[in-house]
Design a protein around this motif. Structure first.
Motif, PDB file in Angstrom:
ATOM      1  N   ALA A 125     -44.046-126.519  12.727  1.00 44.68           N
ATOM      2  CA  ALA A 125     -43.192-127.670  12.421  1.00 44.68           C
ATOM      3  C   ALA A 125     -41.960-127.746  13.330  1.00 44.68           C
ATOM      4  O   ALA A 125     -41.295-128.783  13.384  1.00 44.68           O
ATOM      5  N   TRP A 126     -41.661-126.678  14.045  1.00 42.76           N
ATOM      6  CA  TRP A 126     -40.519-126.719  14.975  1.00 42.76           C
ATOM      7  C   TRP A 126     -40.836-127.527  16.221  1.00 42.76           C
ATOM      8  O   TRP A 126     -39.943-128.039  16.891  1.00 42.76           O
ATOM      9  N   GLU A 127     -42.115-127.609  16.542  1.00 42.33           N
ATOM     10  CA  GLU A 127     -42.511-128.159  17.845  1.00 42.33           C
ATOM     11  C   GLU A 127     -41.857-129.520  18.127  1.00 42.33           C
ATOM     12  O   GLU A 127     -41.202-129.677  19.149  1.00 42.33           O
ATOM     13  N   PRO A 128     -41.991-130.514  17.222  1.00 43.92           N
ATOM     14  CA  PRO A 128     -41.358-131.813  17.509  1.00 43.92           C
ATOM     15  C   PRO A 128     -39.834-131.790  17.372  1.00 43.92           C
ATOM     16  O   PRO A 128     -39.177-132.774  17.727  1.00 43.92           O
ATOM     17  N   LEU A 129     -39.279-130.695  16.871  1.00 44.87           N
ATOM     18  CA  LEU A 129     -37.827-130.632  16.657  1.00 44.87           C
ATOM     19  C   LEU A 129     -37.102-129.908  17.783  1.00 44.87           C
ATOM     20  O   LEU A 129     -35.874-129.784  17.765  1.00 44.87           O
ATOM     21  N   LEU A 130     -37.863-129.399  18.764  1.00 38.83           N
ATOM     22  CA  LEU A 130     -37.241-128.523  19.765  1.00 38.83           C
ATOM     23  C   LEU A 130     -36.179-129.237  20.600  1.00 38.83           C
ATOM     24  O   LEU A 130     -35.156-128.634  20.947  1.00 38.83           O
ATOM     25  N   GLY A 131     -36.410-130.512  20.919  1.00 36.50           N
ATOM     26  CA  GLY A 131     -35.423-131.267  21.688  1.00 36.50           C
ATOM     27  C   GLY A 131     -34.100-131.327  20.935  1.00 36.50           C
ATOM     28  O   GLY A 131     -33.037-131.003  21.482  1.00 36.50           O
ATOM     29  N   GLU A 132     -34.179-131.677  19.661  1.00 37.71           N
ATOM     30  CA  GLU A 132     -32.961-131.772  18.858  1.00 37.71           C
ATOM     31  C   GLU A 132     -32.334-130.395  18.647  1.00 37.71           C
ATOM     32  O   GLU A 132     -31.109-130.251  18.657  1.00 37.71           O
ATOM     33  N   LEU A 133     -33.183-129.387  18.490  1.00 37.72           N
ATOM     34  CA  LEU A 133     -32.666-128.018  18.342  1.00 37.72           C
ATOM     35  C   LEU A 133     -31.817-127.656  19.565  1.00 37.72           C
ATOM     36  O   LEU A 133     -30.699-127.150  19.442  1.00 37.72           O
TER      37      LEU A 133
END
Ligand code: SAH
Length: 391
Positions: A125-133
């Motif tokens: 679930a982190w994959e699509p959030l990495l940019g924002e992370l």
């Protein structure tokens, strides 16, 4: 869409364990992502879910939430807040910024090496959030660079791609980290774990301070399972010589570089299997003043526990036999399947079998930036004992 748990799964979440196994799930969404987790009586929490993983559900928020993503980012903020002073006050520090489930950030490990960040986000679930992370980390920390180091073979078990890519800035090949008076080089994007074992940092510093406090001047040291030589470098100013032992040529090459960097001229390097080498040394009647044993996790699975305990006992027994009266053994285990009580029982057994009277000088664990959840034994994995052989 939501996750529905079996009664056993419900009990687990109520007991505040964030992981639920596939076998304790009744209904699972088809796509990885962030979903509510429910029993028969409604929502119990919010989780990162991966139907392709054995640990299908990893809760990051217990109870319901209007905006679960905001709750996840709040967990990140509080993890960073907890390390903020250390991060700001020491430009050279090696520091763990997030410790996965213990910071309520499933599978997310972020280590900072002199403000170069290495990220490992091992939950789908982190994959699509990495940019924002990456953006949030930059806003909070103004790091020199951020690298997603997603090259672990473990990712394939989760159905995740393996890659290494920058999230911000340009990551150099290596960073120079300060640990007390020691400087060491960490390869960014290579090497074991994220590049170094930060969990032992405070124990390495402690060993150096202990030797200084007891006025140790001279003697022979042995750093077994040395990796980059960080225990050896803390011992080096207090001893005549320190011998490093590791089975990895790459580890010893890194240790040699670190020795040069610190102008530590009293180190020697031996590439060997620790089990064979300790046996040889015992046979040869060698004697040491300080021995460090920091083996890899001997128990990768629960079923390995007994075999692992036997292996820990063997190396500890041999190390105790190599110590002169007054000598010190700094010994660790990072297998979470071997519990603390078993570790100390094993050590007591080794002392008894070696016919040595041994005093426990310090009983320690992982560094402060690797917090533990009381209800999640997997998070308290590192045991570290400093033993003094009296006779
Ligand atoms: N003490 C180090 C970390 C050690 S990690 C530190 O503080 O940074 C464990 C090390 O043990 C690794 O470098 C690995 O290469 C080495 N190792 C694993 N099995 C070994 C064996 N059988 N004999 C010798 N070294 C071994």
């Amino acid at each position: 869409m939501k996750v529905v748990l079996t009664p056993r799964g419900v009990r687990r979440v109520l007991a505040r364990h964030p992981w639920v196994w596939q076998s304790d799930v009744l209904e699972l969404p088809e796509e990885p992502g962030i979903y509510p987790v429910a029993g028969r009586r409604g929502v119990l929490g919010w989780a990162m879910v991966n139907p392709r993983s054995l640990i299908s559900v990893r809760v990051f928020h217990f109870g319901d939430a209007d905006d679960p993503l905001a709750a996840l980012w709040r967990n990140l903020d509080s993890a960073l807040d907890f390390r903020r002073v250390a991060y700001r006050s020491n430009e050279q520090a090696g520091l763990r910024l997030t410790f996965a489930e213990a910071d309520l950030l499933p599978g997310l490990v972020i280590d900072s090496y002199a403000r170069h960040l290495v990220v490992q986000a091992h939950a789908a679930a982190w994959e699509p959030l990495l940019g924002e992370l990456g953006e949030r980390l930059q806003a909070a920390l103004a790091a020199n660079s951020i690298l997603a180091r997603h090259d672990s073979p473990l990712r394939e078990k989760e159905g995740l791609e393996r890659y290494v890519r920058p999230l911000a800035g340009a990551t150099p090949a290596a960073a120079l980290v300060g640990e007390g008076r020691v400087r060491y080089r960490v390869e960014l994007g290579a090497g074991q774990k994220t590049g170094a074992f930060l969990d032992q940092r405070d124990n390495r510093l402690f060993l150096g301070e202990f030797l200084a406090a007891r006025g140790q001047r001279g003697g022979r040291g042995l750093d077994v399972f040395s990796y980059q030589g960080l225990f050896a470098l803390q011992m080096s100013p207090h001893l005549d010589s320190v011998e490093l032992v590791d089975s990895s040529a790459a580890a010893l090459a890194a240790a040699r570089e670190n020795a040069a960097l610190n102008r530590a001229e009293n180190l020697t390097f031996t590439e060997a299997n620790a089990f064979d080498l300790l046996r040889q040394k015992e046979r040869a009647g060698e004697q040491y003043d300080v021995v460090v044993l920091d083996p890899p996790a001997f128990a990768a699975r629960k079923s390995d526990r007994q075999r692992a305990l036997a292996a820990y006992k063997e190396v500890n027994l041999r190390a105790l036999k190599l110590l002169r009266p007054g000598g010190l053994l700094a010994t660790a285990s990072c297998s979470h399947h071997v519990h603390e009580a078993e570790f100390y029982e094993m050590l007591a057994g080794a002392a008894a079998d070696a016919h040595r009277l041994v005093r426990l000088r310090a009983r320690r664990g992982q560094a402060w930036d690797h917090p533990m959840l009381l209800t999640v034994p997997e998070t308290h994995y590192l045991k570290f004992a400093l033993l003094e052989v009296l006779s």
